[in-house]
Structure formats: C-alpha cells, structure tokens
Enzyme design. Structure first.
Site, short mmCIF file in Angstrom:
data_model
loop_
_atom_site.label_atom_id
_atom_site.label_comp_id
_atom_site.label_asym_id
_atom_site.label_seq_id
_atom_site.Cartn_x
_atom_site.Cartn_y
_atom_site.Cartn_z
N HIS A 146 9.37 -5.45 1.03
CA HIS A 146 9.10 -5.33 2.47
C HIS A 146 10.38 -5.24 3.30
CE1 HIS A 146 5.00 -5.70 1.48
NE2 HIS A 146 4.89 -7.02 1.48
N HIS A 217 0.75 -5.52 7.74
CA HIS A 217 0.45 -6.50 6.69
C HIS A 217 -0.54 -7.56 7.18
CE1 HIS A 217 1.02 -8.94 3.14
NE2 HIS A 217 1.98 -8.14 2.68
N GLU A 351 -3.29 -2.63 2.83
CA GLU A 351 -2.03 -2.11 3.37
C GLU A 351 -1.89 -0.64 2.99
OE1 GLU A 351 1.17 -4.92 2.05
OE2 GLU A 351 -0.59 -5.98 1.27
#
Length: 395
Positions: A146, A217, A351
C-alpha cells in the site's frame, strides 16, 4: 495457467483489463491537478484535530437523501457510511473511528483510506521500469504494501472542491518518495450522484515513467458497521479466475480458475469458506474480473447481501481485479466507533485494483503511467435494501 501459456478465459480477461484502458495519452490540462489550491471547505465540516505536522484535519459530510458519507483529508479517508436498512432505519456500514488519533498514530489498518502510490503488494519492494531498477520501502515482511511506510493513507490531502454531495481531494507525491520515481499528482473525487450510490473517481499524472495503482480500503459490515462478524453476509463475485499467492501473499504468476472455497460466482455465505481460505485466515485474494464492460466502461465486480438488515451492496468498476479481504488480521484490540471491538472477520473489503505485484509480472495488466498520460479509474458502490436477497445478474 502460467504467464507463458495463458489461454481462453484467462487471456481474454487480462486483455480486457489491460492498463491501456486506464492510462490514456491526453495532454489536455487537468483543472484539478494543475495546481494544489488552498483548502476550500463546505459548510458541513468539523475539525477532528491536527496531524503530526500540526495541520488541521477536516471531516466533511456528504449527503443525498438518507445516505451520509463522512470523508476526512488525512489519507482521503472515508470514516463513515450510513444507509437505510430494509425497514428504513439508517445505520452504519463501514468500520472506523470517531476520533483522529487511531488514523494518524498507525493503529488503523487502512480503514477507509486511499491506498497508494501502489495499492497491494510489490515483491521484495523491487521492480524494474525501462531498464532501471527501483527499491521501495518495505513494510509487510519482505514486501512493499500500500505504498510503503508512509503511503497515501498517511498523507494530508488538499481539498480542491466540495459540495453537499461531493468532495475532491488532491495530493502531490514527490519523486523518490518511498522509492517511487516521478512527481505524481493524484486526486480522488467521492460523490453521491443518487441516493444510495457512492462513486469514487481517481486521476493521476506524473512527470516521468512510474507505476500507480490506487484503491479505497474501506472495510464493510452491512449489518452493524463491525460490531458483529460478517460470516452470514452472502458474497457473489463476477470472477471466474484468481491469482494464487505464495507464503508472503505475492502472486505466483499463475492465473487459475476458481474452485472450492475460492469459487464465489454464486451467492455464498462468507463464513462457509473461511476455514479453507488461506489456512483459516480467511480471504485475502485478488480475483480477476471476467464480466464484459458495459457501455459506460464499468463492469460488474461483486454483490454482498446481509439478511438481517436486508442491506445489499453492488460494486461496479473499470479495473481488472478486486481484492476480497475478510479482515482476518483484526484481533479485537482495536476499539472502533461506539466502543465496538473489531474482532477477526468483523468486516470485508472489496478493493478494486490492478493485480498485486504487476510491475514484476509482464503478462498482468500494466500499471505503468508515462509522462503525457492520465491515469483515470472509477468504482461505484451502490447500496439498497430488501427483505429478500437479490436475484439476476450483479449489474
């Protein structure tokens, strides 16, 4: 199906989801990306506190009918989504915190944020682009996750436009930040074009070749916002393929037909397959979307129904994949909204994304963004409620 021998449905799915659909050569100026304006606040706002640099973090509330969505400029984070149930009672459906501290001190496991510059994992924190090697910050065992140690979730975004039903936030990610090349200007617009519809639109440009993969997210629990497990939620994904992973959650490069617990092509209680998925940790897998695009460029992604509340969430996107995650790493130590303890399987994520570790798998849809191109992608979460589960195609 290995990378050297993609055939049939797998090859078609990868071709349909190719990066060219989302990285368009377009030299027209982007009005909301050409500069970072000073904050412009709507009337309905609240200062939650200050970030580590001392800047005020503002929470804004979007409204359409009974639907309410709260967004803060730290991490471009959605902190709350409230929608009616089958009896018209409005309730929480997203996991999150009422206070700022857990978001800025590292306790939040990416609740509601924009993950980037590269959402999901890159193996070993390394990739090559145009013959140049890049080393990234690693923050998930040996891998980059991420965006690294200070991803987009840990940055203060700038509000560029806001109204009762939408907000646009922008961020400058500088050349070399977390190891990524190029000065990247990114923006996200959250909007409620109709009651029950949450639309997320992303754009980005960069001054040199880079890789980019942006997603939201949010963790969802359609019954009560995370107080109980999501095991009775019924999930259906428009995906006949997925990308198996190794012991560090990196794709092996294979694109495999779903089967057993991985087959979610028909409505399935989430709890049914948890014990078989990932050694009992539940789902944390990238599914390859195999539904054809509609005229608006979006394709069916997934649908989740919760029988107690009657709430249903339908997801459409122009992305080639979706990470289905069932919050197997929550352990009850986080106290969320209203004092709820967030235990294992208290939420799920859908996601929408390009595939994990795509920069190291040339046969995956490309995530390369070059100078002069504009990265654009859209995902829509549609909420409604009924005493009966939905039937027919996802979208």
């Amino acid at each position: 199906l290995g990378g050297a021998a993609l055939g049939g449905a797998a090859a078609l799915a990868l071709q349909q989801g190719g990066g060219g659909a989302h990285c368009r050569t377009d030299r027209r100026p982007l009005p909301l990306l050409s500069r970072l304006d000073s904050n412009k606040h709507p009337d309905d706002e609240k200062v939650l506190g200050v970030d580590p640099s001392g800047k005020s973090v503002v929470l804004r509330t979007l409204k359409n009918g009974a639907m309410r969505v709260r967004v803060m400029d730290w991490g471009a984070t959605i902190t709350s989504v409230r929608v009616p149930d089958k009896d018209g009672v409005v309730g929480e459906v997203a996991l999150g915190f009422d206070e700022l501290a857990p978001y800025v001190d590292g306790r939040s496991p990416y609740f509601g944020c924009v993950a980037g510059r590269y959402a999901n994992r890159i193996q070993g924190g390394r990739f090559q682009l145009d013959g140049q090697g890049y080393t990234l910050a690693t923050n998930n065992g040996p891998n980059a996750l991420h965006g690294g140690l200070v991803g987009f979730d840990k940055r203060h975004w700038v509000c560029q436009a806001a109204s009762d039903t939408s907000v646009t936030l922008a961020l400058l990610s500088e050349d070399g930040e977390e190891g990524y090349p190029g000065n990247l200007l990114a923006k996200v617009t959250y909007s409620l074009p109709t009651e029950g519809e949450l639309r997320m639109e992303y754009e980005a440009v960069c001054d040199k070749p880079t890789v980019v993969n942006l997603t939201n997210h949010s963790y969802w629990n359609l019954q009560d916002g995370g107080a109980r497990s999501v095991k009775q939620h019924e999930v259906e994904l428009a995906a006949r393929l997925y990308t198996p992973v190794d012991e560090t959650a990196i794709p092996t490069g294979e694109v495999r037909a779903v089967g057993g617990a991985m087959d979610l092509t028909s409505p399935t209680p989430i709890g049914k397959g948890l014990a078989q998925a990932d050694g009992g940790m539940g789902y944390d897998h990238n599914y390859v979307l195999t539904s054809p695009p509609r005229q608006d460029g979006l394709r069916a992604c997934g649908r989740v129904y919760e029988p107690t509340s009657g709430r249903c969430m339908t997801v459409t996107t122009d992305q080639p994949g979706v990470q289905f995650y069932t919050a197997g790493y929550l352990d009850g130590s986080l106290e969320g909204r209203g004092g709820a303890k967030y235990h294992k399987f208290a939420g799920f994520c859908l996601e929408t994304q390009h595939f994990p570790d795509s920069p190291n798998h040339p046969h995956f849809p490309s995530t390369v963004l070059r100078r002069g191109e504009v990265y654009r992608t859209t995902t829509v979460y549609k909420f409604d409620a009924s005493p009966s589960p939905p039937t027919g195609p996802i979208a």
